[in-house]
Design an enzyme around this catalytic site. Structure first.
Site, PDB file in Angstrom:
ATOM      1  N   ARG A 129       0.871  -1.186   0.000  1.00  0.00           N
ATOM      2  CA  ARG A 129       0.000   0.000   0.000  1.00  0.00           C
ATOM      3  C   ARG A 129       0.899   1.226   0.000  1.00  0.00           C
ATOM      4  O   ARG A 129       2.120   1.097   0.066  1.00  0.00           O
ATOM      5  CB  ARG A 129      -0.916  -0.016   1.236  1.00  0.00           C
ATOM      6  CG  ARG A 129      -0.145  -0.058   2.536  1.00  0.00           C
ATOM      7  CD  ARG A 129      -1.048  -0.037   3.756  1.00  0.00           C
ATOM      8  NE  ARG A 129      -0.224  -0.051   4.959  1.00  0.00           N
ATOM      9  CZ  ARG A 129      -0.698   0.071   6.189  1.00  0.00           C
ATOM     10  NH1 ARG A 129      -1.991   0.200   6.388  1.00  0.00           N
ATOM     11  NH2 ARG A 129       0.106   0.075   7.227  1.00  0.00           N
ATOM     12  N   ASN A 171      -3.958   8.004   3.612  1.00  0.00           N
ATOM     13  CA  ASN A 171      -3.483   7.490   4.903  1.00  0.00           C
ATOM     14  C   ASN A 171      -1.962   7.530   4.924  1.00  0.00           C
ATOM     15  O   ASN A 171      -1.312   7.053   3.987  1.00  0.00           O
ATOM     16  CB  ASN A 171      -3.935   6.036   5.098  1.00  0.00           C
ATOM     17  CG  ASN A 171      -3.682   5.543   6.508  1.00  0.00           C
ATOM     18  OD1 ASN A 171      -4.311   6.016   7.448  1.00  0.00           O
ATOM     19  ND2 ASN A 171      -2.746   4.625   6.658  1.00  0.00           N
ATOM     20  N   GLU A 172      -1.418   8.105   5.949  1.00  0.00           N
ATOM     21  CA  GLU A 172       0.041   8.096   6.152  1.00  0.00           C
ATOM     22  C   GLU A 172       0.822   8.239   4.851  1.00  0.00           C
ATOM     23  O   GLU A 172       1.570   7.333   4.456  1.00  0.00           O
ATOM     24  CB  GLU A 172       0.466   6.823   6.898  1.00  0.00           C
ATOM     25  CG  GLU A 172      -0.021   6.796   8.315  1.00  0.00           C
ATOM     26  CD  GLU A 172       0.580   5.663   9.134  1.00  0.00           C
ATOM     27  OE1 GLU A 172       1.127   4.719   8.559  1.00  0.00           O
ATOM     28  OE2 GLU A 172       0.485   5.741  10.373  1.00  0.00           O
ATOM     29  N   CYS A 201       9.098   8.622  -5.002  1.00  0.00           N
ATOM     30  CA  CYS A 201       9.104   7.960  -6.311  1.00  0.00           C
ATOM     31  C   CYS A 201      10.208   8.567  -7.167  1.00  0.00           C
ATOM     32  O   CYS A 201      10.466   9.767  -7.104  1.00  0.00           O
ATOM     33  CB  CYS A 201       7.749   8.147  -6.984  1.00  0.00           C
ATOM     34  SG  CYS A 201       7.656   7.364  -8.606  1.00  0.00           S
ATOM     35  N   CYS A 237      10.466   7.842 -10.680  1.00  0.00           N
ATOM     36  CA  CYS A 237      10.147   7.432 -12.054  1.00  0.00           C
ATOM     37  C   CYS A 237      10.378   8.576 -13.039  1.00  0.00           C
ATOM     38  O   CYS A 237      10.627   9.715 -12.651  1.00  0.00           O
ATOM     39  CB  CYS A 237       8.702   6.950 -12.124  1.00  0.00           C
ATOM     40  SG  CYS A 237       7.501   8.295 -12.150  1.00  0.00           S
ATOM     41  N   GLU A 241      -4.315   7.233  15.708  1.00  0.00           N
ATOM     42  CA  GLU A 241      -4.096   5.792  15.851  1.00  0.00           C
ATOM     43  C   GLU A 241      -3.157   5.549  17.022  1.00  0.00           C
ATOM     44  O   GLU A 241      -2.269   6.357  17.297  1.00  0.00           O
ATOM     45  CB  GLU A 241      -3.418   5.202  14.603  1.00  0.00           C
ATOM     46  CG  GLU A 241      -4.258   5.143  13.365  1.00  0.00           C
ATOM     47  CD  GLU A 241      -3.491   4.490  12.210  1.00  0.00           C
ATOM     48  OE1 GLU A 241      -2.589   3.666  12.455  1.00  0.00           O
ATOM     49  OE2 GLU A 241      -3.789   4.826  11.060  1.00  0.00           O
ATOM     50  N   TRP A 289       4.213  -5.043  13.912  1.00  0.00           N
ATOM     51  CA  TRP A 289       5.298  -4.742  12.971  1.00  0.00           C
ATOM     52  C   TRP A 289       6.605  -4.361  13.648  1.00  0.00           C
ATOM     53  O   TRP A 289       7.602  -4.160  12.963  1.00  0.00           O
ATOM     54  CB  TRP A 289       4.862  -3.646  12.002  1.00  0.00           C
ATOM     55  CG  TRP A 289       4.283  -2.433  12.680  1.00  0.00           C
ATOM     56  CD1 TRP A 289       2.958  -2.205  12.930  1.00  0.00           C
ATOM     57  CD2 TRP A 289       4.993  -1.313  13.222  1.00  0.00           C
ATOM     58  NE1 TRP A 289       2.796  -1.008  13.590  1.00  0.00           N
ATOM     59  CE2 TRP A 289       4.029  -0.437  13.783  1.00  0.00           C
ATOM     60  CE3 TRP A 289       6.334  -0.957  13.291  1.00  0.00           C
ATOM     61  CZ2 TRP A 289       4.372   0.767  14.399  1.00  0.00           C
ATOM     62  CZ3 TRP A 289       6.677   0.243  13.907  1.00  0.00           C
ATOM     63  CH2 TRP A 289       5.707   1.085  14.443  1.00  0.00           C
ATOM     64  N   PHE A 347      -2.372 -10.108  13.797  1.00  0.00           N
ATOM     65  CA  PHE A 347      -1.875 -10.141  15.173  1.00  0.00           C
ATOM     66  C   PHE A 347      -1.599  -8.746  15.736  1.00  0.00           C
ATOM     67  O   PHE A 347      -0.826  -8.575  16.659  1.00  0.00           O
ATOM     68  CB  PHE A 347      -0.647 -11.048  15.278  1.00  0.00           C
ATOM     69  CG  PHE A 347      -0.999 -12.492  15.030  1.00  0.00           C
ATOM     70  CD1 PHE A 347      -1.916 -13.147  15.852  1.00  0.00           C
ATOM     71  CD2 PHE A 347      -0.465 -13.175  13.951  1.00  0.00           C
ATOM     72  CE1 PHE A 347      -2.278 -14.462  15.610  1.00  0.00           C
ATOM     73  CE2 PHE A 347      -0.827 -14.499  13.704  1.00  0.00           C
ATOM     74  CZ  PHE A 347      -1.737 -15.149  14.532  1.00  0.00           C
ATOM     75  N   HIS A 348      -2.235  -7.758  15.139  1.00  0.00           N
ATOM     76  CA  HIS A 348      -2.147  -6.402  15.682  1.00  0.00           C
ATOM     77  C   HIS A 348      -3.265  -6.225  16.706  1.00  0.00           C
ATOM     78  O   HIS A 348      -4.378  -6.677  16.501  1.00  0.00           O
ATOM     79  CB  HIS A 348      -2.310  -5.390  14.547  1.00  0.00           C
ATOM     80  CG  HIS A 348      -1.918  -3.985  14.915  1.00  0.00           C
ATOM     81  ND1 HIS A 348      -2.638  -3.215  15.812  1.00  0.00           N
ATOM     82  CD2 HIS A 348      -0.878  -3.215  14.514  1.00  0.00           C
ATOM     83  CE1 HIS A 348      -2.044  -2.031  15.936  1.00  0.00           C
ATOM     84  NE2 HIS A 348      -0.978  -2.003  15.162  1.00  0.00           N
TER      85      HIS A 348
HETATM   86  C1  GLA Z   1      -0.314   2.526  10.448  1.00  0.00           C
HETATM   87  C2  GLA Z   1      -1.489   2.509   9.492  1.00  0.00           C
HETATM   88  C3  GLA Z   1      -2.581   1.576   9.905  1.00  0.00           C
HETATM   89  C4  GLA Z   1      -2.054   0.295  10.517  1.00  0.00           C
HETATM   90  C5  GLA Z   1      -1.137   0.655  11.658  1.00  0.00           C
HETATM   91  C6  GLA Z   1      -0.616  -0.562  12.400  1.00  0.00           C
HETATM   92  O1  GLA Z   1      -0.340   3.543  11.346  1.00  0.00           O
HETATM   93  O2  GLA Z   1      -2.026   3.786   9.252  1.00  0.00           O
HETATM   94  O3  GLA Z   1      -3.356   1.303   8.764  1.00  0.00           O
HETATM   95  O4  GLA Z   1      -1.382  -0.434   9.559  1.00  0.00           O
HETATM   96  O5  GLA Z   1      -0.040   1.354  11.156  1.00  0.00           O
HETATM   97  O6  GLA Z   1       0.179  -0.214  13.502  1.00  0.00           O
HETATM   98 ZN    ZN Z   2       6.884   8.914  -9.969  1.00  0.00          ZN
END
Ligand code: GLA
Ligand code: ZN
Length: 669
Positions: free
Chosen positions: A110, A148-149, A154, A156, A309, A317, A359-360
């Site tokens: 992603r 998101n985040e 890149c 390219c 979050e 992770w 497992f989060h």
């Molecule tokens: C990030 C993402 C979330 C999730 C968390 C897990 O912050 O924005 O989608 O993957 O990590 O810690």
């Molecule tokens: Zn690019």
């Protein structure tokens, strides 16, 4: 008001689309038991919303929004543009990022879109247009969560083409560009715009991304360009949303560490609310998340932010994920609140059975039971927030000390080739934050562009890059009575990373009343002794500046090496104010003394002058002080005498004399 939320949101990422619809009502009943009042939805649903190009299907999202709305949940609605569906990679390969190694990505993972891909932009914008048109006006949507985040650069061909245009705008002529990058070195002169290539591992960079470059001016410009390009994607989505909804806050979330590749101070200008994802590592000291929260609060000049979050228990992770100890989750969520968060949100509300994050931690764990320690703690926190949220929502922190954090310095300082390979921007800034934290001095973490004049003291460690105008700004601040602390590796280069001539610390030479002839590198496992005024001898590492006084006074000198007896720490009277220079990386004790002396000399308020490991912070609202006392440890601690006559909001009782392990107090007079 576009920067306000209707209540303290308690909730987080919820993915009912991963579950049969007949499970949703039960989930919501469970959330309600924990006083959860909010859900962030639709973060990664593009493949479901648009199964093939231009064919939209909102039936499931309609049903989810209805279910949550019927239950009076506050909805944070994401736009889903952070994961591209498989068909996009197949139909339009240019949507995928080319990484630092020069490899184009396949479908998978992603956050890997190319910011310069017109196909990505067109498809993302179209999706957002459909979403905004459809859901604007739903009173339960309290914020729009774009993508998101963001992050990940890149390299390219489309990006390089866009980069050349960006450079033309910045430099107008190739002569200016060659001068800015000092391209006469190593025969790097550019004669045609299309000779410019990306500074990745195949070009002028090497080592992990962002760490080593041949031409710092080029690499820093590329980081500026990428951060701006991703920012444009954000702005595009925001503008579309605003065509349909002018009232609801729009934002995106940023993650911990902080993310080096996103100049979040630049981005903050068009975020209605700052949103932060906090995942401290198990072995990190607690002043680090404290610093990051203060950084988030500083992004919009003290405006409360969203703790968007965090994990109710473990993450999946990090290399190790110890369970949070009893009470730890509640205390560490309150830590964010204590530093200015007005929401408490988790990733995630319900754990999936498969996929990468099974497992989060989650509010609803795989056991799907509520008689668990983790759930009970989530519920307790929910009750606290419900009861006391109104007391703190919208409250502010008042700080007289500012610590400067700057993304251009983050990039340039860590690109420095020479003297030492151990330059780490965040660590060096944290040295100073840690001392202020320990002294219980409230701190705003600000940018070089923020107003300095409202602070009694501005601390700017490793201010390596001093852009045009900044020298004057700092001098004016000090001249009029301000106080400024800076360090080794400061004042050295302009915004193109070219060195100011005439002796270090270049742009800060006049202000500090010194000049530095050379800097010694302290090699691993070695230290240099420094003797500070007042008799303390401490150790120094990293670099040792060879300082000559030109008006400044010595506050400490080296006590070993051939330069023993020469100044290591200095102070200079400049107009009505003073400037300190710390010419080496002092150890904890040494820097502790230097900073404590400054705080005492300036009479800056400490929330307590007692030495205590308790974290003490303050938010203020309607003339009332709320003092947060946090015990971020497994041992009981004594409450310092200063607060023993206060009243604890959380218990409704006078403050207890002791704070339990992971205990929290919110005190008022
Ligand atoms: C990030 C993402 C979330 C999730 C968390 C897990 O912050 O924005 O989608 O993957 O990590 O810690
Ligand atoms: Zn690019």
């Amino acid at each position: 008001m576009k920067n306000k939320l209707p209540r303290v949101l308690y909730g987080g990422d919820y993915n009912p689309d991963q579950w049969p619809a007949n499970t949703w009502a039960k989930d919501i009943q469970v959330f309600k038991q924990a006083e959860i009042n909010s859900a962030t939805i639709n973060v990664f649903s593009w493949a479901a919303l648009e199964p093939s190009e231009g064919v939209y299907d909102f039936h499931q999202l309609d049903a989810i929004i209805k279910e949550l709305s019927d239950n009076d949940f506050s909805i944070v609605l994401a736009t889903s543009t952070a994961v591209m569906p498989a068909w996009m990679f197949k139909n339009y390969p240019d949507v995928a990022r080319v990484d630092y190694q020069g490899r184009r990505h396949n479908f998978g993972q992603r956050h890997n879109f190319c910011p310069s891909s017109l196909n990505y932009q067109h498809l993302a914008n179209d999706l957002v247009d459909h979403l905004a048109k459809r859901y604007a006006g739903n009173q339960h949507i309290v914020a729009w969560h774009v993508n998101n985040e963001y992050g990940g650069n890149c390299y390219c061909d489309n990006c390089v083409k866009a980069f050349r245009l960006w450079l033309k705008k910045r430099y107008q002529t190739l002569a200016n560009l060659n001068k800015a990058w000092d391209n006469a070195v190593w025969s790097h002169t550019i004669h045609q715009w299309d000779e410019i290539v990306a500074p990745n591992e195949l070009g002028d960079a090497w080592g992990p991304e962002g760490s080593h470059t041949i031409v710092a001016g080029l690499s820093i410009d590329y980081l500026r360009f990428q951060s701006e390009s991703l920012h444009h994607l954000y702005s595009n989505e925001k503008n579309i949303i605003e065509q349909y909804d002018q009232h609801t806050p729009v934002m995106t979330n940023v993650h911990s560490a902080p993310n080096k590749m996103i100049d979040y101070q630049e981005w903050a200008k068009d975020q209605n609310i700052i949103a932060y994802d906090s995942y401290p590592f198990y072995d990190e000291p607690w002043y680090k998340p404290a610093f990051l929260y203060d950084l988030m609060r500083g992004l919009k000049q003290g405006q409360p932010f969203m703790l968007m979050e965090s994990t109710p228990s473990q993450v999946n992770w990090q290399p190790y994920s110890p369970m949070k100890r009893p009470g730890q989750m509640r205390a560490t969520e309150f830590q964010a609140v204590a530093h200015g968060a007005d929401t408490v949100q988790f990733f995630q509300l319900k754990k999936a059975t498969g996929g990468s994050e099974k497992f989060h931690g989650a509010v609803i764990a795989h056991s799907q039971r509520t008689d668990t320690r983790a759930f009970r703690e989530v519920a307790q926190l929910g009750h606290d927030l419900k009861k006391f949220g109104n007391d703190f929502i919208g409250s502010r922190v008042s700080a007289k000390v500012a610590l400067v954090f700057d993304w251009a310095n983050f990039w340039s300082y860590e690109y420095v080739a020479g003297i030492s390979q151990d330059f780490n921007y965040v660590d060096d800034i944290l040295d100073y934050y840690k001392q202020l934290y320990r002294l219980h001095v409230p701190v705003d973490v600000i940018s070089v562009d923020d107003d300095f004049s409202k602070y009694d003291l501005v601390v700017a460690p490793v201010l390596y890059m001093v852009k045009t105008g900044l020298e004057q700004k700092i001098e004016d601040y000090v001249k009029h009575g301000g106080h400024f602390v800076t360090t080794y590796m400061s004042g050295l280069v302009d915004e193109q990373d070219n060195v100011y001539l005439g002796g270090y610390p270049g742009a800060l030479k006049k202000l500090t009343g010194i000049w530095v002839e050379e800097s010694d590198a302290v090699t691993p496992k070695k230290t240099v002794k420094v003797s500070l005024d007042g008799g303390l001898t401490c150790d120094a590492t990293l670099v040792c500046d060879q300082i000559h006084l030109e008006g400044a006074k010595e506050l400490g000198h080296y006590a070993s090496e051939f330069y023993a007896g020469t100044p290591a720490v200095t102070i200079n009277q400049f107009g009505k104010g003073q400037a300190w220079y710390v010419g080496t990386r002092l150890d904890d004790q040494g820097l502790g003394k230097v900073m404590a002396d400054i705080i005492h000399q300036l009479g800056i308020q400490q929330l307590t002058t007692s030495q205590t490991p308790l974290e003490i912070t303050r938010r203020q609202k309607d003339g009332k002080d709320l003092t947060f006392i946090l015990n971020l440890s497994n041992q009981e601690e004594t409450l310092t005498a200063d607060f023993q006559n206060e009243h604890d909001l959380l218990t409704g009782q006078p403050a207890a004399n002791t704070v339990a392990p992971w205990g929290v107090m919110i005190l008022t007079k």
